[in-house]
Design a protein around this motif. Structure first.
Motif, PDB file in Angstrom:
ATOM      1  N   GLU A   1     -27.712  14.910   8.388  1.00 41.98           N
ATOM      2  CA  GLU A   1     -27.209  15.037   7.139  1.00 41.98           C
ATOM      3  C   GLU A   1     -28.402  15.114   5.929  1.00 41.98           C
ATOM      4  O   GLU A   1     -28.372  16.041   5.355  1.00 41.98           O
ATOM      5  N   LEU A   2     -29.399  14.303   6.188  1.00 37.03           N
ATOM      6  CA  LEU A   2     -30.388  14.259   5.253  1.00 37.03           C
ATOM      7  C   LEU A   2     -31.610  15.670   5.345  1.00 37.03           C
ATOM      8  O   LEU A   2     -31.899  16.225   4.616  1.00 37.03           O
ATOM      9  N   LEU A   3     -31.402  16.080   6.797  1.00 36.39           N
ATOM     10  CA  LEU A   3     -32.247  17.290   7.043  1.00 36.39           C
ATOM     11  C   LEU A   3     -31.585  18.355   6.158  1.00 36.39           C
ATOM     12  O   LEU A   3     -32.058  19.267   5.435  1.00 36.39           O
ATOM     13  N   HIS A   4     -30.172  18.369   6.394  1.00 36.49           N
ATOM     14  CA  HIS A   4     -29.625  19.431   5.546  1.00 36.49           C
ATOM     15  C   HIS A   4     -29.552  19.297   4.100  1.00 36.49           C
ATOM     16  O   HIS A   4     -29.962  20.395   3.308  1.00 36.49           O
ATOM     17  N   GLU A   5     -29.723  18.096   3.585  1.00 37.88           N
ATOM     18  CA  GLU A   5     -29.928  18.050   2.011  1.00 37.88           C
ATOM     19  C   GLU A   5     -31.390  18.476   1.797  1.00 37.88           C
ATOM     20  O   GLU A   5     -31.367  19.189   0.827  1.00 37.88           O
ATOM     21  N   LEU A   6     -32.244  18.216   2.524  1.00 39.52           N
ATOM     22  CA  LEU A   6     -33.827  18.582   2.455  1.00 39.52           C
ATOM     23  C   LEU A   6     -33.721  20.047   2.299  1.00 39.52           C
ATOM     24  O   LEU A   6     -34.371  20.868   1.527  1.00 39.52           O
ATOM     25  N   ALA A   7     -33.100  20.523   3.446  1.00 38.89           N
ATOM     26  CA  ALA A   7     -33.061  22.131   3.527  1.00 38.89           C
ATOM     27  C   ALA A   7     -32.338  22.844   2.116  1.00 38.89           C
ATOM     28  O   ALA A   7     -32.882  23.779   1.748  1.00 38.89           O
ATOM     29  N   ASP A   8     -31.141  22.215   1.587  1.00 36.58           N
ATOM     30  CA  ASP A   8     -30.528  22.746   0.393  1.00 36.58           C
ATOM     31  C   ASP A   8     -31.384  22.730  -0.703  1.00 36.58           C
ATOM     32  O   ASP A   8     -31.355  23.535  -1.643  1.00 36.58           O
ATOM     33  N   ALA A   9     -32.254  21.473  -0.738  1.00 36.26           N
ATOM     34  CA  ALA A   9     -33.421  21.411  -1.953  1.00 36.26           C
ATOM     35  C   ALA A   9     -34.557  22.213  -1.612  1.00 36.26           C
ATOM     36  O   ALA A   9     -35.633  22.227  -2.438  1.00 36.26           O
ATOM     37  N   HIS A  10     -34.573  23.204  -0.814  1.00 35.00           N
ATOM     38  CA  HIS A  10     -35.752  23.911  -0.325  1.00 35.00           C
ATOM     39  C   HIS A  10     -37.064  22.958  -0.059  1.00 35.00           C
ATOM     40  O   HIS A  10     -38.237  23.455  -0.110  1.00 35.00           O
ATOM     41  N   ALA A  11     -36.754  21.809   0.423  1.00 34.47           N
ATOM     42  CA  ALA A  11     -38.012  20.812   0.653  1.00 34.47           C
ATOM     43  C   ALA A  11     -38.411  21.284   2.319  1.00 34.47           C
ATOM     44  O   ALA A  11     -39.633  20.896   2.663  1.00 34.47           O
ATOM     45  N   LEU A  12     -37.629  21.899   3.128  1.00 38.48           N
ATOM     46  CA  LEU A  12     -37.835  22.310   4.394  1.00 38.48           C
ATOM     47  C   LEU A  12     -36.869  23.392   4.781  1.00 38.48           C
ATOM     48  O   LEU A  12     -35.877  23.737   4.008  1.00 38.48           O
ATOM     49  N   VAL A  13     -37.072  24.030   6.049  1.00 40.77           N
ATOM     50  CA  VAL A  13     -36.225  24.972   6.373  1.00 40.77           C
ATOM     51  C   VAL A  13     -35.692  24.708   7.882  1.00 40.77           C
ATOM     52  O   VAL A  13     -36.627  24.414   8.871  1.00 40.77           O
ATOM     53  N   LEU A  14     -34.323  24.785   8.186  1.00 47.59           N
ATOM     54  CA  LEU A  14     -33.872  24.384   9.389  1.00 47.59           C
ATOM     55  C   LEU A  14     -33.535  25.936  10.153  1.00 47.59           C
ATOM     56  O   LEU A  14     -33.737  26.855   9.785  1.00 47.59           O
ATOM     57  N   SER A  15     -33.439  25.590  11.545  1.00 49.88           N
ATOM     58  CA  SER A  15     -33.274  26.637  12.449  1.00 49.88           C
ATOM     59  C   SER A  15     -31.897  27.571  11.946  1.00 49.88           C
ATOM     60  O   SER A  15     -31.036  26.804  11.301  1.00 49.88           O
ATOM     61  N   ALA A  16     -31.627  28.574  12.469  1.00 47.90           N
ATOM     62  CA  ALA A  16     -30.540  29.433  12.067  1.00 47.90           C
ATOM     63  C   ALA A  16     -29.181  28.698  12.547  1.00 47.90           C
ATOM     64  O   ALA A  16     -28.241  28.773  12.034  1.00 47.90           O
ATOM     65  N   GLU A  17     -29.275  27.784  13.798  1.00 47.53           N
ATOM     66  CA  GLU A  17     -28.255  26.896  14.022  1.00 47.53           C
ATOM     67  C   GLU A  17     -28.056  25.565  13.141  1.00 47.53           C
ATOM     68  O   GLU A  17     -27.044  25.031  13.520  1.00 47.53           O
ATOM     69  N   GLY A  18     -29.264  25.251  12.532  1.00 45.07           N
ATOM     70  CA  GLY A  18     -29.153  24.200  11.639  1.00 45.07           C
ATOM     71  C   GLY A  18     -29.421  22.758  12.352  1.00 45.07           C
ATOM     72  O   GLY A  18     -29.195  21.754  11.730  1.00 45.07           O
ATOM     73  N   ASP A  19     -30.008  22.960  13.529  1.00 39.24           N
ATOM     74  CA  ASP A  19     -30.014  21.603  14.405  1.00 39.24           C
ATOM     75  C   ASP A  19     -31.504  21.254  14.554  1.00 39.24           C
ATOM     76  O   ASP A  19     -31.737  20.186  15.459  1.00 39.24           O
ATOM     77  N   ARG A  20     -32.396  22.010  14.082  1.00 36.52           N
ATOM     78  CA  ARG A  20     -34.045  21.678  14.215  1.00 36.52           C
ATOM     79  C   ARG A  20     -34.710  22.077  13.177  1.00 36.52           C
ATOM     80  O   ARG A  20     -34.213  22.949  12.293  1.00 36.52           O
ATOM     81  N   ILE A  21     -35.894  21.834  12.943  1.00 35.29           N
ATOM     82  CA  ILE A  21     -36.684  22.054  11.872  1.00 35.29           C
ATOM     83  C   ILE A  21     -37.322  23.386  12.147  1.00 35.29           C
ATOM     84  O   ILE A  21     -38.063  23.353  13.118  1.00 35.29           O
ATOM     85  N   ARG A  22     -37.320  24.415  11.112  1.00 32.76           N
ATOM     86  CA  ARG A  22     -38.116  25.473  11.492  1.00 32.76           C
ATOM     87  C   ARG A  22     -39.237  25.728  10.758  1.00 32.76           C
ATOM     88  O   ARG A  22     -40.326  26.360  11.179  1.00 32.76           O
ATOM     89  N   MET A  23     -39.347  25.165   9.488  1.00 35.98           N
ATOM     90  CA  MET A  23     -40.373  25.389   8.639  1.00 35.98           C
ATOM     91  C   MET A  23     -40.757  24.446   7.538  1.00 35.98           C
ATOM     92  O   MET A  23     -39.257  23.802   7.263  1.00 35.98           O
ATOM     93  N   ALA A  24     -41.699  23.671   7.202  1.00 35.52           N
ATOM     94  CA  ALA A  24     -41.730  22.822   6.386  1.00 35.52           C
ATOM     95  C   ALA A  24     -43.064  23.400   5.377  1.00 35.52           C
ATOM     96  O   ALA A  24     -44.325  23.089   5.938  1.00 35.52           O
ATOM     97  N   HIS A  25     -42.941  24.337   4.671  1.00 34.31           N
ATOM     98  CA  HIS A  25     -44.327  25.023   3.829  1.00 34.31           C
ATOM     99  C   HIS A  25     -45.168  23.980   3.441  1.00 34.31           C
ATOM    100  O   HIS A  25     -44.986  23.011   2.881  1.00 34.31           O
ATOM    101  N   PRO A  26     -46.548  24.396   3.897  1.00 32.94           N
ATOM    102  CA  PRO A  26     -47.002  25.643   4.460  1.00 32.94           C
ATOM    103  C   PRO A  26     -46.955  25.561   6.115  1.00 32.94           C
ATOM    104  O   PRO A  26     -47.366  26.775   6.595  1.00 32.94           O
ATOM    105  N   PHE A  27     -46.360  24.676   6.644  1.00 34.70           N
ATOM    106  CA  PHE A  27     -46.223  24.441   8.178  1.00 34.70           C
ATOM    107  C   PHE A  27     -45.104  25.318   8.676  1.00 34.70           C
ATOM    108  O   PHE A  27     -44.042  25.305   8.032  1.00 34.70           O
ATOM    109  N   THR A  28     -45.113  25.680   9.944  1.00 39.59           N
ATOM    110  CA  THR A  28     -44.197  26.140  10.708  1.00 39.59           C
ATOM    111  C   THR A  28     -44.109  25.697  12.006  1.00 39.59           C
ATOM    112  O   THR A  28     -45.069  25.180  12.724  1.00 39.59           O
TER     113      THR A  28
END
Length: 233
Positions: A49-76
């Motif tokens: 739930e927290l990861l999705h909140e962070l993704a909605d805030a553009h703090a990180l990017v989740l995979s297309a499935e939404g179950d893992r971290i894809r990017m946390a700029h500038p890291f991938t």
């Protein structure tokens, strides 16, 4: 890319966000949901739930499935077109760079001189560039941005994938003419390196506070990146 302030209002969110960055910085990989749950003493469902909140805030990017971290700029967290290694031969860490800008950004965030290896999309020549917080890239390399700033987050992974480093501005313009006529923007690699220092230099600092849109717009303008193409949403 922009990380908005509302992602930092909840201590749980901040803790998860900081652990993601810590793991990427020190190990070159993203932590799993289970690992984050163990390290925070939370249930996996709450971490998700927290990861999705962070993704909605553009703090990180989740995979297309939404179950893992894809990017946390500038890291991938997944292999992309850039490989970074420390110039210091005693440091055996390595990172994937999502794009040219993020590769300079990893160096800025880590406050570390790195070697960036990639290939010119136009001619295929291997490019190996040394850059660091006080070490601008040498040579005539250029960086091509594929789409206007207002569109970056419509497909942020796709955007990053196409922010590529070219041997020269001429090669970037030739590639554009052949593959995307009239689209994109070509900037000097040194300009993008300079932008990365200010944009990402504080990203993993303990007291990091997300930049406002106005702050980031000013960073662009101060480097001559102005006009409609560079107008942030």
């Amino acid at each position: 890319m922009t990380e908005y302030r509302d992602s930092m209002q909840h201590p749980e969110s901040r803790r998860v966000r900081d652990l993601v960055y810590e793991t990427l910085a020190t190990e070159g990989r993203a932590p799993s949901v289970g690992e984050l749950a163990r390290r925070t003493g939370s249930e996996p469902a709450r971490v998700q739930e927290l990861l999705h909140e962070l993704a909605d805030a553009h703090a990180l990017v989740l995979s297309a499935e939404g179950d893992r971290i894809r990017m946390a700029h500038p890291f991938t967290a997944a292999p992309m077109a850039f490989v970074l290694t420390p110039v210091d031969g005693h440091d055996d860490r390595r990172w994937w760079g999502g794009c040219a800008w993020d590769s300079f950004g990893i160096s800025a965030a880590l406050k570390l001189d790195v070697r960036i290896d990639t290939a010119c999309p136009q001619c295929g020549e291997h490019l190996s560039v040394v850059a660091g917080p006080n070490t601008p890239p040498e040579g005539e390399h250029a960086v091509r941005f594929p789409r206007p700033a207002a569109e970056w987050w419509e497909d942020v992974v796709g955007t990053c994938t196409m922010i590529r480093l070219f041997c020269t501005r001429e090669h970037a313009e030739q590639w554009t003419a052949e593959h995307a006529p009239g689209q994109g923007y070509v900037a000097a690699a040194r300009t993008v390196w300079d932008l990365a220092q200010a944009w990402y230099g504080d990203r993993i600092d303990p007291d990091f506070t997300p930049h406002t849109r106005e702050h980031n717009q000013r960073l662009l303008e101060e480097r001559g990146l102005t006009g409609e193409f560079w107008e942030l949403p």
